[in-house]
Write an enzyme that holds these catalytic residues in place. Structure first.
Site, PDB file in Angstrom:
ATOM      1  N   TYR A 193       0.822  -1.215   0.000  1.00 27.32           N
ATOM      2  CA  TYR A 193       0.000   0.000   0.000  1.00 27.32           C
ATOM      3  C   TYR A 193       0.856   1.264   0.000  1.00 27.32           C
ATOM      4  O   TYR A 193       0.362   2.355  -0.255  1.00 27.32           O
ATOM      5  CB  TYR A 193      -0.950   0.025   1.206  1.00 27.32           C
ATOM      6  CG  TYR A 193      -2.066  -1.002   1.151  1.00 27.32           C
ATOM      7  CD1 TYR A 193      -2.129  -1.936   0.123  1.00 27.32           C
ATOM      8  CD2 TYR A 193      -3.049  -1.037   2.120  1.00 27.32           C
ATOM      9  CE1 TYR A 193      -3.140  -2.874   0.075  1.00 27.32           C
ATOM     10  CE2 TYR A 193      -4.065  -1.979   2.079  1.00 27.32           C
ATOM     11  CZ  TYR A 193      -4.101  -2.898   1.052  1.00 27.32           C
ATOM     12  OH  TYR A 193      -5.106  -3.838   1.003  1.00 27.32           O
ATOM     13  N   LYS A 247       3.576 -15.206   2.091  1.00 30.32           N
ATOM     14  CA  LYS A 247       3.558 -15.918   0.803  1.00 30.32           C
ATOM     15  C   LYS A 247       5.024 -16.137   0.425  1.00 30.32           C
ATOM     16  O   LYS A 247       5.503 -15.710  -0.631  1.00 30.32           O
ATOM     17  CB  LYS A 247       2.801 -15.065  -0.227  1.00 30.32           C
ATOM     18  CG  LYS A 247       2.539 -15.743  -1.547  1.00 30.32           C
ATOM     19  CD  LYS A 247       1.486 -16.832  -1.484  1.00 30.32           C
ATOM     20  CE  LYS A 247       1.297 -17.470  -2.849  1.00 30.32           C
ATOM     21  NZ  LYS A 247       0.616 -18.758  -2.807  1.00 30.32           N
ATOM     22  N   ASP A 305      -2.666 -18.295   1.094  1.00 26.71           N
ATOM     23  CA  ASP A 305      -3.763 -18.989   0.396  1.00 26.71           C
ATOM     24  C   ASP A 305      -4.309 -20.122   1.262  1.00 26.71           C
ATOM     25  O   ASP A 305      -5.530 -20.328   1.362  1.00 26.71           O
ATOM     26  CB  ASP A 305      -3.328 -19.490  -0.995  1.00 26.71           C
ATOM     27  CG  ASP A 305      -1.893 -19.999  -1.037  1.00 26.71           C
ATOM     28  OD1 ASP A 305      -1.189 -19.911  -0.011  1.00 26.71           O
ATOM     29  OD2 ASP A 305      -1.465 -20.495  -2.094  1.00 26.71           O
ATOM     30  N   ASP A 310      -5.627  -7.152   5.385  1.00 29.36           N
ATOM     31  CA  ASP A 310      -6.818  -6.461   4.902  1.00 29.36           C
ATOM     32  C   ASP A 310      -7.839  -7.495   4.406  1.00 29.36           C
ATOM     33  O   ASP A 310      -9.028  -7.457   4.750  1.00 29.36           O
ATOM     34  CB  ASP A 310      -6.390  -5.528   3.757  1.00 29.36           C
ATOM     35  CG  ASP A 310      -7.447  -4.484   3.428  1.00 29.36           C
ATOM     36  OD1 ASP A 310      -8.501  -4.493   4.079  1.00 29.36           O
ATOM     37  OD2 ASP A 310      -7.211  -3.675   2.513  1.00 29.36           O
ATOM     38  N   ASP A 330     -11.518  -9.345   6.494  1.00 29.77           N
ATOM     39  CA  ASP A 330     -12.884  -9.320   5.944  1.00 29.77           C
ATOM     40  C   ASP A 330     -13.451 -10.740   5.940  1.00 29.77           C
ATOM     41  O   ASP A 330     -14.625 -10.960   6.245  1.00 29.77           O
ATOM     42  CB  ASP A 330     -12.894  -8.752   4.519  1.00 29.77           C
ATOM     43  CG  ASP A 330     -13.167  -7.246   4.500  1.00 29.77           C
ATOM     44  OD1 ASP A 330     -12.736  -6.558   5.446  1.00 29.77           O
ATOM     45  OD2 ASP A 330     -13.803  -6.761   3.540  1.00 29.77           O
TER      46      ASP A 330
END
Ligand code: NAD
Length: 368
Positions: A141, A191, A224, A248, A252
Site C-alpha cells: 500500500y 507468501k 492462500d 486487509d 474481511d
C-alpha cells in the site's frame, strides 16, 4: 481531560459514530463526570467536498494533538472518479503513516447469540475468539515505485511490496506480546514461496520469536492456505500476524465467521495516538437509511477505553451491554435471521438498547 478526535467520515460513518459517541457519554454519565473532550473534523469525501482535499492540515493537526481518534469510514462511489491523490482513502493512509500506526488489531469474536448469523456451521464457529495483527504502514500500500504509466506504448499499473527488518520486528513483537495475554499461539501468515518480501518476513518473525518469545508457540502459514483454513477450521487460530495486504483481506473473511462485517472493531496502535474504527467501509448501499449496524463502532470505543485510556472496566461494560442486546434478540438487518424472540432494529434503536444496558447493568457494579 483526554481529548478524542472524531472523524465521522462518509456514508454510514456519521450514523454509526453518533451511536458510539452516545455510548461514550453514557459511560461518563455513570462515572458522574465529563471525562473526555471530543472534537469533530471532516475527513475523506466529506472533507474533499468542502476543502478540495480528503484531509486538511487542520484535521491532521487535531489528530496529532489528541489522545485517541474515533473514525467512522471514508469513501464512496461519488469520489471514485477523483485522481488517486485526493481520493478519500488517501486520508486514511496519511493518518496511519503520520501517526506511525503500524499495528492494526482486529479481533474476530463470535458472540454466542449470533451463532446462527454465521454462514459457517455452529460447531465450527462456537467460541471463536481470534485476533489478527495486521501490519499497517508498510507493504504494497505504500511501496515505491507505484503508479500507472505507459511503457513501450503499453499501459502499465505498478505497485511494490517493500518490508524492512525494523517494520517486521516491531509488528512481530506486538503479536507475541498480545499472545502472552491470550493462549500463547501465533500464526504468521505470508507468501514466502513466491515473494522475497515474505521470505524476509518469515525469517525475521522466526528470529524475533527465538530471541525472546520461545514461551509462545509460533507457526507459519501461506496466505492462500490461511484463507482456506479460516473457513475450514477457524478455531485453530489465536493470534494471526500478517502483512498489510494479506491482513486487509483475511480480516474481511474472518468477519463473516462472526456473522457480519458490521460487528468487527479495530485498533491501530504504534505511536502516541491510537486510532479506533470499525473494519467496515462507508457502505454506500445502505447509507442514510438508518439500518447500519453500529456495534463495530461501539466496540471500537471499548477498544479505545482499553488500549488508549487503560479503562478495562468500562470497556467490559460496553462489551457486556452489546452481548446482552444480542442475547435479548435485537438485530440490525445484517445479522437478522427471522426467528422467535428476534427483533429487527435500526441503527439508532440498537445504540439506544446498548446504552440502556450499560446504564442498568453497571449500576450494581458502580455501587460496589
Ligand atoms: P463496505 O464495508 O463499505 O461494505 C461491504 C458490504 O457490507 C455492503 O453490502 C455493506 O452494506 C455491508 N456493511 C458494511 N458495514 C456495515 C454495517 N455497519 N452494517 C450493515 N452492513 C454493513 O465495503 P465496500 O462496499 O467495498 O466499500 C465501500 C466504500 O468504503 C469504498 O469507497 C471503500 O473504499 C470504502 N472503505 C473504507 C474503509 C475505511 O474507511 N476504513 C474500509 C473499507 C472500505
Amino acid at each position: 481531560m483526554p481529548k478524542i478526535c472524531v472523524f465521522p467520515g462518509d456514508g454510514i460513518g456519521p450514523e454509526v459514530v453518533r451511536e458510539a459517541l452516545a455510548v461514550l457519554r453514557a459511560i461518563e454519565e455513570i462515572s458522574g463526570a465529563r471525562s473526555f473532550e471530543t472534537e469533530e473534523e471532516l475527513l475523506g469525501g466529506a472533507s474533499y467536498d468542502v476543502h478540495g482535499v480528503p484531509m486538511t492540515d487542520k484535521a491532521m493537526g487535531l489528530a496529532c494533538a489528541s489522545d485517541a481518534i474515533l473514525l467512522g469510514a471514508v469513501g464512496g462511489p461519488k469520489w471514485d472518479p477523483l485522481p488517486f491523490e485526493v481520493r478519500p482513502e488517501r486520508a486514511l493512509l496519511g493518518l496511519r503513516k503520520n501517526l506511525c500506526l503500524f499495528a492494526n488489531l482486529r479481533p474476530a469474536k463470535v458472540f454466542a447469540p449470533l451463532l446462527d448469523a454465521s454462514p459457517l456451521r455452529r460447531e465450527l464457529v462456537e467460541g471463536i475468539d481470534l485476533m489478527v495483527v495486521r501490519e499497517l504502514t508498510g507493504g504494497i500500500y505504500f511501496g515505491e515505485p507505484r503508479g500507472i504509466r505507459t511503457e513501450n506504448g503499453v499501459e502499465t499499473g505498478i505497485n511494490t511490496e517493500v518490508y524492512t527488518r525494523p517494520e517486521i520486528e516491531r509488528v512481530a513483537r506486538v503479536a507475541f506480546d498480545l499472545a502472552r495475554k491470550r493462549s500463547r499461539r501465533v500464526t504468521s501468515v505470508d507468501k514466502s514461496n513466491v515473494l522475497e518480501s515474505s521470505e524476509l518476513w518469515r525469517k525475521i518473525v522466526t528470529e524475533v520469536h527465538g530471541r525472546g518469545y520461545t514461551d509462545v508457540d509460533l507457526s507459519h502459514m501461506l496466505v492462500d492456505n490461511c484463507a482456506m483454513q479460516l473457513v475450514r477450521h477457524p478455531k485453530q487460530f489465536d493470534v494471526i500476524v500478517t502483512t498489510n495486504l494479506f491482513g486487509d483481506i483475511l480480516t474481511d473473511e474472518a468477519s463473516m465467521i462472526t456473522g457480519s462485517i458490521g460487528m468487527l472493531p479495530s485498533a491501530s496502535l504504534g505511536g502516541r495516538v491510537g486510532l479506533y474504527e470499525p473494519i467496515h467501509g462507508s457502505a454506500p448501499d445502505i447509507a442514510g437509511k438508518g439500518v447500519a449496524n453500529p456495534l463495530a463502532t461501539i466496540l471500537s470505543v471499548a477498544m479505545m477505553l482499553r488500549y488508549s485510556f487503560n479503562r478495562d472496566a468500562e470497556a467490559g461494560w460496553i462489551e457486556r451491554a452489546v452481548e446482552k442486546a444480542l442475547a435479548d434478540g435485537y438485530r440490525t438487518g445484517d445479522i437478522y435471521r427471522a426467528g422467535s424472540g428476534v427483533r429487527r432494529v435500526g441503527t439508532v434503536e440498537m445504540g439506544d438498547v446498548v446504552r440502556k444496558n450499560i446504564m442498568t447493568n453497571t449500576q450494581g457494579e458502580v455501587k460496589r
